[in-house]
Motif scaffolding. Sequence first.
Motif, PDB file in Angstrom:
ATOM      1  N   LEU A  21       0.824  -1.208   0.000  1.00 28.08           N
ATOM      2  CA  LEU A  21       0.000   0.000   0.000  1.00 28.08           C
ATOM      3  C   LEU A  21       0.859   1.259   0.000  1.00 28.08           C
ATOM      4  CD1 LEU A  21      -2.924  -1.115   2.328  1.00 28.08           C
ATOM      5  CD2 LEU A  21      -2.825  -1.092  -0.179  1.00 28.08           C
ATOM      6  N   ALA A  22       2.001   1.225   0.678  1.00 28.88           N
ATOM      7  CA  ALA A  22       2.910   2.373   0.654  1.00 28.88           C
ATOM      8  C   ALA A  22       3.466   2.592  -0.755  1.00 28.88           C
ATOM      9  CB  ALA A  22       4.041   2.171   1.656  1.00 28.88           C
ATOM     10  N   LEU A  23       3.818   1.519  -1.435  1.00 32.14           N
ATOM     11  CA  LEU A  23       4.321   1.639  -2.807  1.00 32.14           C
ATOM     12  C   LEU A  23       3.248   2.196  -3.737  1.00 32.14           C
ATOM     13  CD1 LEU A  23       6.346  -1.681  -3.102  1.00 32.14           C
ATOM     14  CD2 LEU A  23       7.277   0.632  -3.211  1.00 32.14           C
ATOM     15  N   VAL A  24       2.021   1.722  -3.572  1.00 32.63           N
ATOM     16  CA  VAL A  24       0.918   2.215  -4.403  1.00 32.63           C
ATOM     17  C   VAL A  24       0.680   3.700  -4.134  1.00 32.63           C
ATOM     18  CG1 VAL A  24      -1.576   2.033  -4.816  1.00 32.63           C
ATOM     19  CG2 VAL A  24      -0.160  -0.035  -4.717  1.00 32.63           C
ATOM     20  N   ARG A  25       0.685   4.091  -2.861  1.00 28.92           N
ATOM     21  CA  ARG A  25       0.507   5.517  -2.532  1.00 28.92           C
ATOM     22  C   ARG A  25       1.621   6.357  -3.151  1.00 28.92           C
ATOM     23  NH1 ARG A  25      -1.684   3.373   2.226  1.00 28.92           N
ATOM     24  NH2 ARG A  25       0.299   3.318   3.320  1.00 28.92           N
ATOM     25  N   GLN A  26       2.847   5.846  -3.117  1.00 27.71           N
ATOM     26  CA  GLN A  26       3.970   6.563  -3.715  1.00 27.71           C
ATOM     27  C   GLN A  26       3.765   6.712  -5.221  1.00 27.71           C
ATOM     28  OE1 GLN A  26       7.830   4.861  -2.951  1.00 27.71           O
ATOM     29  NE2 GLN A  26       8.819   6.139  -4.481  1.00 27.71           N
ATOM     30  N   MET A  27       3.339   5.637  -5.877  1.00 28.70           N
ATOM     31  CA  MET A  27       3.073   5.701  -7.319  1.00 28.70           C
ATOM     32  C   MET A  27       2.021   6.757  -7.620  1.00 28.70           C
ATOM     33  SD  MET A  27       2.914   1.829  -8.789  1.00 28.70           S
ATOM     34  CE  MET A  27       2.851   0.755  -7.377  1.00 28.70           C
ATOM     35  N   GLN A  28       0.944   6.729  -6.849  1.00 23.96           N
ATOM     36  CA  GLN A  28      -0.138   7.678  -7.074  1.00 23.96           C
ATOM     37  C   GLN A  28       0.332   9.111  -6.829  1.00 23.96           C
ATOM     38  OE1 GLN A  28      -2.907   5.764  -4.395  1.00 23.96           O
ATOM     39  NE2 GLN A  28      -4.075   4.913  -6.119  1.00 23.96           N
ATOM     40  N   ALA A  29       1.152   9.330  -5.822  1.00 17.55           N
ATOM     41  CA  ALA A  29       1.674  10.663  -5.534  1.00 17.55           C
ATOM     42  C   ALA A  29       2.535  11.173  -6.689  1.00 17.55           C
ATOM     43  CB  ALA A  29       2.476  10.649  -4.237  1.00 17.55           C
ATOM     44  N   GLU A  30       3.159  10.247  -7.405  1.00 16.71           N
ATOM     45  CA  GLU A  30       3.992  10.602  -8.556  1.00 16.71           C
ATOM     46  C   GLU A  30       3.176  10.692  -9.838  1.00 16.71           C
ATOM     47  OE1 GLU A  30       6.995   7.564  -8.460  1.00 16.71           O
ATOM     48  OE2 GLU A  30       7.939   8.400  -6.663  1.00 16.71           O
ATOM     49  N   GLY A  31       1.863  10.505  -9.715  1.00 11.59           N
ATOM     50  CA  GLY A  31       0.984  10.599 -10.879  1.00 11.59           C
ATOM     51  C   GLY A  31       0.861   9.325 -11.687  1.00 11.59           C
ATOM     52  N   ALA A  32       1.391   8.230 -11.186  1.00 13.94           N
ATOM     53  CA  ALA A  32       1.324   6.948 -11.883  1.00 13.94           C
ATOM     54  C   ALA A  32       0.112   6.158 -11.391  1.00 13.94           C
ATOM     55  CB  ALA A  32       2.594   6.149 -11.651  1.00 13.94           C
ATOM     56  N   ILE A  33      -0.478   5.414 -12.293  1.00 14.35           N
ATOM     57  CA  ILE A  33      -1.598   4.550 -11.932  1.00 14.35           C
ATOM     58  C   ILE A  33      -1.106   3.111 -11.987  1.00 14.35           C
ATOM     59  CG2 ILE A  33      -3.910   3.761 -12.558  1.00 14.35           C
ATOM     60  CD1 ILE A  33      -4.306   6.518 -13.890  1.00 14.35           C
ATOM     61  N   PRO A  34      -1.164   2.384 -10.856  1.00 13.98           N
ATOM     62  CA  PRO A  34      -0.751   0.983 -10.899  1.00 13.98           C
ATOM     63  C   PRO A  34      -1.663   0.215 -11.851  1.00 13.98           C
ATOM     64  CG  PRO A  34      -1.667   1.547  -8.749  1.00 13.98           C
ATOM     65  CD  PRO A  34      -1.646   2.787  -9.555  1.00 13.98           C
ATOM     66  N   ALA A  35      -1.124  -0.837 -12.429  1.00 17.25           N
ATOM     67  CA  ALA A  35      -1.877  -1.606 -13.417  1.00 17.25           C
ATOM     68  C   ALA A  35      -1.629  -3.096 -13.240  1.00 17.25           C
ATOM     69  CB  ALA A  35      -1.480  -1.167 -14.828  1.00 17.25           C
TER      70      ALA A  35
END
Length: 118
Positions: A21-35
């Motif tokens: 969840l921390a990695l996903v939050r980091q991705m989202q903060a960087e504007g990336a959408i996990p897939a």
Amino acid sequence: MILDAGVFIALENPSKRRVVLALVRQMQAEGAIPATNDAALAQAWREPARQVPLAMLVKAMDVYPFGDPRVIGQRCARTGTSDVVDASLAVLADQLGVRVLTTDASDMHRLGADAAEL
């Protein structure tokens, strides 16, 4: 970043859940959408009432279709592997120009994917 089924399964472990969840939050903060793709999701999706973190994560992700079976099959043949779900994620990662987050980076590296291990 593409998430594989092992990452989804890791959500069931409370200590690993925090990391995912921390990695996903980091991705989202960087504007990336996990897939991911529907095949990897199908490998992990079993009991949605019990898999609340997974169900919530999926709502924040792009879920792509399996992909072209000919291309995926050729990736397996070229790399001497047989896991079509992993191969489909490797192909998808190549198409999107992103890494695969996995619990077994050696499998993804064997398929020629840029991968990071959870």
